[in-house]
Motif scaffolding. Structure first.
Motif, mmCIF file in Angstrom:
data_model
loop_
_atom_site.group_PDB
_atom_site.id
_atom_site.type_symbol
_atom_site.label_atom_id
_atom_site.label_comp_id
_atom_site.label_asym_id
_atom_site.label_seq_id
_atom_site.Cartn_x
_atom_site.Cartn_y
_atom_site.Cartn_z
ATOM 1 N N VAL A 1 -43.094 -15.031 42.997
ATOM 2 C CA VAL A 1 -44.009 -14.631 41.921
ATOM 3 C C VAL A 1 -43.410 -15.058 40.586
ATOM 4 C CG1 VAL A 1 -45.011 -12.658 40.703
ATOM 5 C CG2 VAL A 1 -44.857 -12.636 43.206
ATOM 6 N N VAL A 2 -44.195 -15.756 39.789
ATOM 7 C CA VAL A 2 -43.768 -16.053 38.421
ATOM 8 C C VAL A 2 -44.800 -15.416 37.498
ATOM 9 C CG1 VAL A 2 -43.141 -17.810 36.728
ATOM 10 C CG2 VAL A 2 -42.780 -18.241 39.177
ATOM 11 N N PRO A 3 -44.483 -14.257 36.945
ATOM 12 C CA PRO A 3 -45.479 -13.567 36.122
ATOM 13 C C PRO A 3 -45.759 -14.302 34.822
ATOM 14 C CG PRO A 3 -43.415 -12.308 36.258
ATOM 15 C CD PRO A 3 -43.219 -13.543 37.062
ATOM 16 N N GLN A 4 -46.879 -13.973 34.230
ATOM 17 C CA GLN A 4 -47.232 -14.594 32.956
ATOM 18 C C GLN A 4 -46.184 -14.261 31.888
ATOM 19 O OE1 GLN A 4 -49.413 -16.717 32.226
ATOM 20 N NE2 GLN A 4 -49.588 -16.634 29.990
ATOM 21 N N ARG A 5 -45.799 -13.000 31.848
ATOM 22 C CA ARG A 5 -44.794 -12.602 30.843
ATOM 23 C C ARG A 5 -43.458 -12.305 31.554
ATOM 24 N NH1 ARG A 5 -46.145 -9.242 27.238
ATOM 25 N NH2 ARG A 5 -48.394 -9.395 27.515
ATOM 26 N N PRO A 6 -42.354 -12.399 30.842
ATOM 27 C CA PRO A 6 -41.068 -12.072 31.477
ATOM 28 C C PRO A 6 -41.032 -10.623 31.934
ATOM 29 C CG PRO A 6 -40.759 -13.031 29.276
ATOM 30 C CD PRO A 6 -42.213 -12.767 29.423
ATOM 31 N N VAL A 7 -40.231 -10.373 32.962
ATOM 32 C CA VAL A 7 -39.941 -8.996 33.385
ATOM 33 C C VAL A 7 -38.432 -8.826 33.235
ATOM 34 C CG1 VAL A 7 -40.044 -7.289 35.243
ATOM 35 C CG2 VAL A 7 -41.847 -9.032 35.047
ATOM 36 N N GLU A 8 -38.016 -7.744 32.608
ATOM 37 C CA GLU A 8 -36.577 -7.527 32.400
ATOM 38 C C GLU A 8 -36.170 -6.156 32.916
ATOM 39 O OE1 GLU A 8 -35.316 -8.157 28.388
ATOM 40 O OE2 GLU A 8 -35.891 -10.274 28.398
ATOM 41 N N VAL A 9 -35.041 -6.145 33.619
ATOM 42 C CA VAL A 9 -34.391 -4.878 33.986
ATOM 43 C C VAL A 9 -33.435 -4.520 32.861
ATOM 44 C CG1 VAL A 9 -32.781 -3.768 35.595
ATOM 45 C CG2 VAL A 9 -34.550 -5.321 36.460
ATOM 46 N N VAL A 10 -33.454 -3.268 32.446
ATOM 47 C CA VAL A 10 -32.524 -2.833 31.401
ATOM 48 C C VAL A 10 -31.642 -1.711 31.930
ATOM 49 C CG1 VAL A 10 -34.241 -1.235 30.403
ATOM 50 C CG2 VAL A 10 -32.319 -2.003 29.002
ATOM 51 N N VAL A 11 -30.374 -1.763 31.527
ATOM 52 C CA VAL A 11 -29.430 -0.665 31.784
ATOM 53 C C VAL A 11 -29.063 -0.101 30.415
ATOM 54 C CG1 VAL A 11 -27.212 -0.007 32.775
ATOM 55 C CG2 VAL A 11 -28.513 -1.918 33.770
ATOM 56 N N TRP A 12 -29.540 1.098 30.126
ATOM 57 C CA TRP A 12 -29.280 1.696 28.808
ATOM 58 C C TRP A 12 -27.876 2.291 28.763
ATOM 59 C CZ3 TRP A 12 -32.715 -0.015 25.654
ATOM 60 C CH2 TRP A 12 -34.043 -0.186 26.052
ATOM 61 N N THR A 13 -27.258 2.202 27.601
ATOM 62 C CA THR A 13 -25.896 2.726 27.418
ATOM 63 C C THR A 13 -25.921 4.230 27.097
ATOM 64 O OG1 THR A 13 -25.033 0.609 26.681
ATOM 65 C CG2 THR A 13 -23.854 2.581 25.910
ATOM 66 N N ASN A 14 -25.050 4.954 27.769
ATOM 67 C CA ASN A 14 -24.825 6.381 27.500
ATOM 68 C C ASN A 14 -26.115 7.182 27.433
ATOM 69 O OD1 ASN A 14 -23.514 8.808 27.003
ATOM 70 N ND2 ASN A 14 -23.501 8.514 24.797
ATOM 71 N N GLU A 15 -26.821 7.224 28.557
ATOM 72 C CA GLU A 15 -27.973 8.127 28.635
ATOM 73 C C GLU A 15 -27.513 9.577 28.671
ATOM 74 O OE1 GLU A 15 -31.048 10.686 30.457
ATOM 75 O OE2 GLU A 15 -29.014 10.282 31.150
ATOM 76 N N GLU A 16 -26.406 9.831 29.385
ATOM 77 C CA GLU A 16 -26.060 11.221 29.684
ATOM 78 C C GLU A 16 -25.644 12.025 28.448
ATOM 79 O OE1 GLU A 16 -26.735 12.703 32.291
ATOM 80 O OE2 GLU A 16 -26.818 11.277 33.932
ATOM 81 N N GLY A 17 -24.852 11.413 27.581
ATOM 82 C CA GLY A 17 -24.457 12.139 26.372
ATOM 83 C C GLY A 17 -23.330 13.126 26.575
ATOM 84 N N CYS A 18 -22.705 13.124 27.771
ATOM 85 C CA CYS A 18 -21.668 14.130 28.023
ATOM 86 C C CYS A 18 -20.306 13.662 27.515
ATOM 87 C CB CYS A 18 -21.609 14.474 29.502
ATOM 88 S SG CYS A 18 -21.595 13.046 30.582
ATOM 89 N N ARG A 19 -20.057 12.362 27.534
ATOM 90 C CA ARG A 19 -18.759 11.884 27.016
ATOM 91 C C ARG A 19 -18.841 11.679 25.509
ATOM 92 N NH1 ARG A 19 -15.630 6.478 27.405
ATOM 93 N NH2 ARG A 19 -13.508 7.224 27.024
ATOM 94 N N PHE A 20 -19.912 11.045 25.060
ATOM 95 C CA PHE A 20 -20.210 10.928 23.630
ATOM 96 C C PHE A 20 -21.599 11.510 23.407
ATOM 97 C CE2 PHE A 20 -17.520 7.173 24.483
ATOM 98 C CZ PHE A 20 -16.534 7.331 23.522
ATOM 99 N N ALA A 21 -21.737 12.500 22.527
ATOM 100 C CA ALA A 21 -23.069 13.012 22.182
ATOM 101 C C ALA A 21 -23.561 12.240 20.956
ATOM 102 C CB ALA A 21 -22.997 14.492 21.874
#
Ligand code: GLV
Ligand code: MN
Ligand code: MN
Length: 416
Positions: free
Chosen positions: A114-134
């Motif tokens: 499949v080659v979609p019309q628009r790009p598809v991107e997977v993202v890994v967000w930084t520091n969702e948890e907030g427990c080490r750095f709030a």
């Protein structure tokens, strides 16, 4: 081109492989944000991505993007993903399931040609948890704001005191030779995130898929009472200025009122610290974190005011001082009708039973909703347990979630 299919075996194997990065003896993971383990997980996903021919980028917040090119590369991408950081004694699925499901969907599109019309991107967000750095969701918030908020550079890690900026730059540097750099906050056509429910509703009702229509609000307060340290044996009651007595008196009343009187409110003290921490000295300081949640902003305002008032009264009663700072203020969010209805159609097409629900946990989607039409899909977890090493998602639920996610991505791509 064939119709894309999720590979159940591949997804389950990936979940195991990532659960090994930072695995704890209790069966969970400790892969807190911007640590060596977090970097290891990012490097592993980057290697998998490159092996598949996807291009990989990171921005100044170390958010990681894995791109499947579209027929028109100038179109804003459909963004799908979650996070790879964990709680200190976290589960294997919180964040990782959504990230690896999104990656599985990218691979299944590629497998099927499949080659979609628009790009598809997977993202890994930084520091969702907030427990080490709030605060939590630092990566998605900076992405949406287009810059890193002032003051974050000087934040210190709760566990080892590391400087946020050192950890951020070291994380970026560790991947820099292998991945491209991009600016924070590129345009996005829509954002979709899968996550475990982290609560009991889906499991109890035996519903495989939750369609998340919004996220409740969260506030975090850091509270510090300061009194006077003195000898435990010689200091009579009238001479004591005991900050721990003030803290515990205030907390006892807040526990007895906030949740008992507000069924939808959530009040949690997850961290408490006393200095100097000596058995035979009255403490000099006593502090705690407060996590307060509710679906309505006006109720949050009222509850926060009550907490502040009670803390101040307790300080006065013990002749100590109290300082309160707010480290998180996430307003409740309602997701875009268009994306939610695309998910409902996808569920009908795929034959999935669903339930509409509000998220009790915060997620990066809460911030993305301010940048692009967004929504989320939940899957059940055992006993509703999360932020716990025993967190567990049955393989069949992970697979059903991934199939629903793929159907939803195809539905969104056909509409955008
Ligand atoms: C996310 O981890 C939250 O605390 O809701
Ligand atoms: Mn999460
Ligand atoms: Mn979490």
């Amino acid at each position: 081109m064939t119709s894309p299919q999720v590979s159940a075996d591949r997804l389950l194997a990936r979940l195991d492989a990532f659960a090994a990065i930072g695995a704890t003896p209790g069966g969970g993971v400790n892969r807190q944000a911007l640590t060596r383990r977090d970097r290891e997980a990012r490097a592993f996903l980057t290697a998998l991505s490159k092996a598949r021919g996807f291009s990989v980028f990171q921005d100044d917040m170390a958010n990681l993007f894995i791109r499947m090119e579209g027929r028109d590369p100038s179109l804003p991408p459909l963004l799908i993903g979650s996070h790879l950081d964990s709680q200190p004694a976290g589960g294997r699925f919180d964040g990782a399931l959504g990230t690896l499901t999104a990656f599985e969907v990218l691979e299944s599109l590629a497998d099927a040609g499949v080659v979609p019309q628009r790009p598809v991107e997977v993202v890994v967000w930084t520091n969702e948890e907030g427990c080490r750095f709030a605060p939590g969701c630092m990566g998605s918030r900076a992405f949406v704001e287009g810059s890193i908020p002032d003051g974050w550079e000087a934040l210190r890690a709760v566990d080892d005191g590391a400087l946020f900026d050192d950890e951020r730059l070291a994380t970026i540097a560790a991947l820099a030779p292998d991945v491209g750099h991009r600016a924070l906050g590129c345009p996005v056509a829509a954002y979709l995130e899968l996550h475990i429910e982290q609560g009991p509703s889906l499991e109890r009702e035996e519903i495989p898929v939750g369609i998340v229509t919004g996220v409740q609000g969260t506030r975090w307060l850091e509270v510090l009472f300061e009194g006077q340290t003195a000898h435990a044996g010689t200091t009579a009651l009238q001479y004591r200025r005991d900050p721990l007595k003030a803290l515990t008196a205030a907390l006892a009343e807040l526990y007895a009122t906030i949740m008992p009187e507000n069924a939808e409110a959530r009040f949690t003290v997850g961290r408490i610290a006393v200095t100097p921490g000596s058995v035979n000295a009255i403490p000099a300081t006593a502090g705690c974190s407060i996590d307060l949640r509710h679906p309505q902003a006006d109720v949050l305002d009222r509850l926060e005011a009550r907490i502040r008032k009670r803390l101040a009264e307790a300080a006065e009663a013990e002749v100590v001082t109290v300082a309160i700072s707010k480290t998180v203020d996430m307003a409740p969010v309602t997701f875009a009708d268009d994306v939610v209805s695309a998910l409902q159609i996808a569920a009908q097409k795929g034959g999935f039973r669903t339930r509409a629900m509000i998220s009790g946990a915060f997620h990066d989607a809460l911030f993305l909703a301010g940048h692009a039409p967004s929504a989320m899909i939940f899957v059940p977890c055992r006993d509703g347990l999360s932020h716990n090493e025993a967190e567990f998602v049955r393989p069949e639920d992970s697979i059903a979630g991934a199939r629903m996610f793929l159907t939803s991505v195809l539905e969104l791509l056909s509409r955008l």
